[in-house]
Motif scaffolding. Structure first.
Motif, PDB file in Angstrom:
ATOM      1  N   SER A 164      -4.625   1.036   7.993  1.00  0.00           N
ATOM      2  CA  SER A 164      -4.894   2.428   7.645  1.00  0.00           C
ATOM      3  C   SER A 164      -6.307   2.488   7.090  1.00  0.00           C
ATOM      4  O   SER A 164      -6.615   1.836   6.093  1.00  0.00           O
ATOM      5  N   TRP A 165      -7.169   3.204   7.775  1.00  0.00           N
ATOM      6  CA  TRP A 165      -8.573   3.290   7.391  1.00  0.00           C
ATOM      7  C   TRP A 165      -9.209   1.895   7.298  1.00  0.00           C
ATOM      8  O   TRP A 165      -9.984   1.599   6.401  1.00  0.00           O
ATOM      9  N   GLY A 166      -8.792   1.024   8.202  1.00  0.00           N
ATOM     10  CA  GLY A 166      -9.369  -0.311   8.272  1.00  0.00           C
ATOM     11  C   GLY A 166      -8.879  -1.288   7.219  1.00  0.00           C
ATOM     12  O   GLY A 166      -9.430  -2.381   7.075  1.00  0.00           O
ATOM     13  N   ARG A 167      -7.853  -0.912   6.490  1.00  0.00           N
ATOM     14  CA  ARG A 167      -7.298  -1.765   5.426  1.00  0.00           C
ATOM     15  C   ARG A 167      -5.815  -2.008   5.684  1.00  0.00           C
ATOM     16  O   ARG A 167      -5.140  -1.169   6.273  1.00  0.00           O
ATOM     17  N   PRO A 168      -5.279  -3.122   5.188  1.00  0.00           N
ATOM     18  CA  PRO A 168      -3.840  -3.362   5.318  1.00  0.00           C
ATOM     19  C   PRO A 168      -3.048  -2.288   4.578  1.00  0.00           C
ATOM     20  O   PRO A 168      -3.403  -1.896   3.457  1.00  0.00           O
ATOM     21  N   ALA A 169      -1.983  -1.810   5.230  1.00  0.00           N
ATOM     22  CA  ALA A 169      -1.133  -0.779   4.640  1.00  0.00           C
ATOM     23  C   ALA A 169       0.309  -1.057   5.023  1.00  0.00           C
ATOM     24  O   ALA A 169       0.583  -1.678   6.054  1.00  0.00           O
ATOM     25  N   TRP A 170       1.228  -0.578   4.183  1.00  0.00           N
ATOM     26  CA  TRP A 170       2.647  -0.796   4.388  1.00  0.00           C
ATOM     27  C   TRP A 170       3.345   0.552   4.398  1.00  0.00           C
ATOM     28  O   TRP A 170       3.107   1.398   3.531  1.00  0.00           O
ATOM     29  N   PHE A 171       4.190   0.732   5.408  1.00  0.00           N
ATOM     30  CA  PHE A 171       4.854   2.003   5.637  1.00  0.00           C
ATOM     31  C   PHE A 171       6.360   1.831   5.591  1.00  0.00           C
ATOM     32  O   PHE A 171       6.896   0.889   6.174  1.00  0.00           O
ATOM     33  N   ALA A 172       7.024   2.770   4.921  1.00  0.00           N
ATOM     34  CA  ALA A 172       8.476   2.920   5.024  1.00  0.00           C
ATOM     35  C   ALA A 172       8.622   4.089   6.006  1.00  0.00           C
ATOM     36  O   ALA A 172       8.155   3.989   7.124  1.00  0.00           O
ATOM     37  N   ALA A 173       9.199   5.227   5.602  1.00  0.00           N
ATOM     38  CA  ALA A 173       9.193   6.408   6.461  1.00  0.00           C
ATOM     39  C   ALA A 173       7.769   6.981   6.510  1.00  0.00           C
ATOM     40  O   ALA A 173       7.342   7.527   7.518  1.00  0.00           O
ATOM     41  N   THR A 174       7.040   6.860   5.405  1.00  0.00           N
ATOM     42  CA  THR A 174       5.634   7.260   5.320  1.00  0.00           C
ATOM     43  C   THR A 174       4.873   6.139   4.602  1.00  0.00           C
ATOM     44  O   THR A 174       5.465   5.143   4.188  1.00  0.00           O
ATOM     45  N   LEU A 175       3.592   6.331   4.427  1.00  0.00           N
ATOM     46  CA  LEU A 175       2.765   5.340   3.727  1.00  0.00           C
ATOM     47  C   LEU A 175       3.324   5.084   2.337  1.00  0.00           C
ATOM     48  O   LEU A 175       3.584   6.024   1.586  1.00  0.00           O
ATOM     49  N   MET A 176       3.508   3.812   1.999  1.00  0.00           N
ATOM     50  CA  MET A 176       3.997   3.471   0.653  1.00  0.00           C
ATOM     51  C   MET A 176       2.973   2.688  -0.160  1.00  0.00           C
ATOM     52  O   MET A 176       2.994   2.745  -1.374  1.00  0.00           O
ATOM     53  N   ALA A 177       2.086   1.959   0.500  1.00  0.00           N
ATOM     54  CA  ALA A 177       1.083   1.171  -0.217  1.00  0.00           C
ATOM     55  C   ALA A 177      -0.060   0.838   0.739  1.00  0.00           C
ATOM     56  O   ALA A 177       0.155   0.686   1.944  1.00  0.00           O
ATOM     57  N   ARG A 178      -1.254   0.735   0.170  1.00  0.00           N
ATOM     58  CA  ARG A 178      -2.413   0.394   0.985  1.00  0.00           C
ATOM     59  C   ARG A 178      -3.450  -0.278   0.106  1.00  0.00           C
ATOM     60  O   ARG A 178      -3.634   0.094  -1.052  1.00  0.00           O
ATOM     61  N   ILE A 179      -4.110  -1.267   0.665  1.00  0.00           N
ATOM     62  CA  ILE A 179      -5.249  -1.849  -0.047  1.00  0.00           C
ATOM     63  C   ILE A 179      -6.373  -0.826   0.004  1.00  0.00           C
ATOM     64  O   ILE A 179      -6.809  -0.423   1.077  1.00  0.00           O
ATOM     65  N   TRP A 180      -6.799  -0.376  -1.161  1.00  0.00           N
ATOM     66  CA  TRP A 180      -7.847   0.645  -1.258  1.00  0.00           C
ATOM     67  C   TRP A 180      -9.232  -0.002  -1.192  1.00  0.00           C
ATOM     68  O   TRP A 180     -10.132   0.469  -0.532  1.00  0.00           O
ATOM     69  N   ASP A 181      -9.365  -1.080  -1.916  1.00  0.00           N
ATOM     70  CA  ASP A 181     -10.607  -1.825  -2.002  1.00  0.00           C
ATOM     71  C   ASP A 181     -10.198  -3.261  -2.329  1.00  0.00           C
ATOM     72  O   ASP A 181      -9.050  -3.510  -2.661  1.00  0.00           O
ATOM     73  N   ASP A 182     -11.111  -4.184  -2.251  1.00  0.00           N
ATOM     74  CA  ASP A 182     -10.756  -5.565  -2.572  1.00  0.00           C
ATOM     75  C   ASP A 182     -10.136  -5.633  -3.968  1.00  0.00           C
ATOM     76  O   ASP A 182     -10.744  -5.206  -4.951  1.00  0.00           O
ATOM     77  N   GLY A 183      -8.902  -6.130  -4.037  1.00  0.00           N
ATOM     78  CA  GLY A 183      -8.226  -6.295  -5.312  1.00  0.00           C
ATOM     79  C   GLY A 183      -7.639  -5.031  -5.898  1.00  0.00           C
ATOM     80  O   GLY A 183      -7.143  -5.037  -7.025  1.00  0.00           O
ATOM     81  N   VAL A 184      -7.659  -3.926  -5.146  1.00  0.00           N
ATOM     82  CA  VAL A 184      -7.125  -2.650  -5.643  1.00  0.00           C
ATOM     83  C   VAL A 184      -6.103  -2.117  -4.639  1.00  0.00           C
ATOM     84  O   VAL A 184      -6.399  -1.980  -3.451  1.00  0.00           O
TER      85      VAL A 184
END
Length: 103
Positions: free
Chosen positions: A22-42
């Motif tokens: 998602s936006w070039g970063r690792p992201a995890w989805f359930a029914a919708t987005l649940m978590a995403r790496i925003w920046d290194d370490g965030v």
């Protein structure tokens, strides 16, 4: 201290979660987005306790102007939390994102 690999392992262990970019970063989805790496370490997660988290520990929990319109999104500095707390955050985010209940 939690890491991106801890996020990946814990998120993918939750029912129905998939990982994709998602936006070039690792992201995890359930029914919708649940978590995403925003920046290194965030990490970005969904929480109903955003104000309380940032109010009690603003060095760990915060958000940017970009997140103002999404009152459940909170940014988390991974190097400031342990894996137990990370697990709790991911489970809450999974629930808010419409994830399937375990079992």
């Amino acid at each position: 201290m939690a890491t991106e690999e801890d996020v990946r392992r814990m998120a993918l262990a939750l029912p129905g979660v998939v990982e994709r970019s998602s936006w070039g970063r690792p992201a995890w989805f359930a029914a919708t987005l649940m978590a995403r790496i925003w920046d290194d370490g965030v990490l970005t997660v969904k929480s109903e306790e955003r104000e309380a988290l940032a109010g009690t520990d603003p060095d760990t929990y915060f958000w940017t102007a970009h997140h103002e319109r999404s009152p459940r999104l909170v940014l988390v500095r991974l190097d400031r939390i342990g894996t137990e707390e990370l697990g709790e955050l991911l489970m809450e985010s999974h629930r808010i994102a419409g994830g399937k209940a375990p079992g």
